[in-house]
Design a protein around this motif. Sequence first.
Motif, short mmCIF file in Angstrom:
data_model
loop_
_atom_site.label_atom_id
_atom_site.label_comp_id
_atom_site.label_asym_id
_atom_site.label_seq_id
_atom_site.Cartn_x
_atom_site.Cartn_y
_atom_site.Cartn_z
N PHE A 32 -17.78 -33.92 -36.05
CA PHE A 32 -16.73 -33.95 -35.05
C PHE A 32 -15.33 -34.02 -35.67
CE2 PHE A 32 -20.60 -35.72 -33.32
CZ PHE A 32 -20.78 -34.94 -32.19
N CYS A 35 -18.72 -35.70 -41.07
CA CYS A 35 -18.87 -35.84 -39.63
C CYS A 35 -18.74 -34.46 -38.97
CB CYS A 35 -17.82 -36.80 -39.09
SG CYS A 35 -17.85 -36.98 -37.29
N CYS A 88 -14.41 -41.66 -36.19
CA CYS A 88 -14.41 -41.33 -34.76
C CYS A 88 -15.57 -41.98 -34.00
CB CYS A 88 -14.46 -39.82 -34.58
SG CYS A 88 -16.01 -39.06 -35.10
N ASN A 93 -18.66 -41.20 -33.74
CA ASN A 93 -19.68 -40.31 -33.18
C ASN A 93 -20.93 -40.37 -34.06
OD1 ASN A 93 -18.59 -38.96 -30.81
ND2 ASN A 93 -17.04 -38.16 -32.22
#
Length: 74
Positions: free
Chosen positions: A19, A17, A6, A8
Amino acid sequence: MLCPRCHNVNPDTNLTCDFCMEELPMTEERQKLIKKKEKFERQQKLKNSKDKIFGMVAALLAIIIVIVVVVVIL
């Protein structure tokens, strides 16, 4: 650490992650950083335990001294 899925930014010590929950790639540098963080956390935990024990012993000694002083005065 930039997530490959993603894109991020996550803290370097994360295993996944925050997210998208994608597993972040493990490099030697990240392994060293994670081990260093874990060692620091263990040291802090030990220090906090020692401080608590010292505080309890000091409080117990203070109570004993007060009791002895009261008994001697009476």
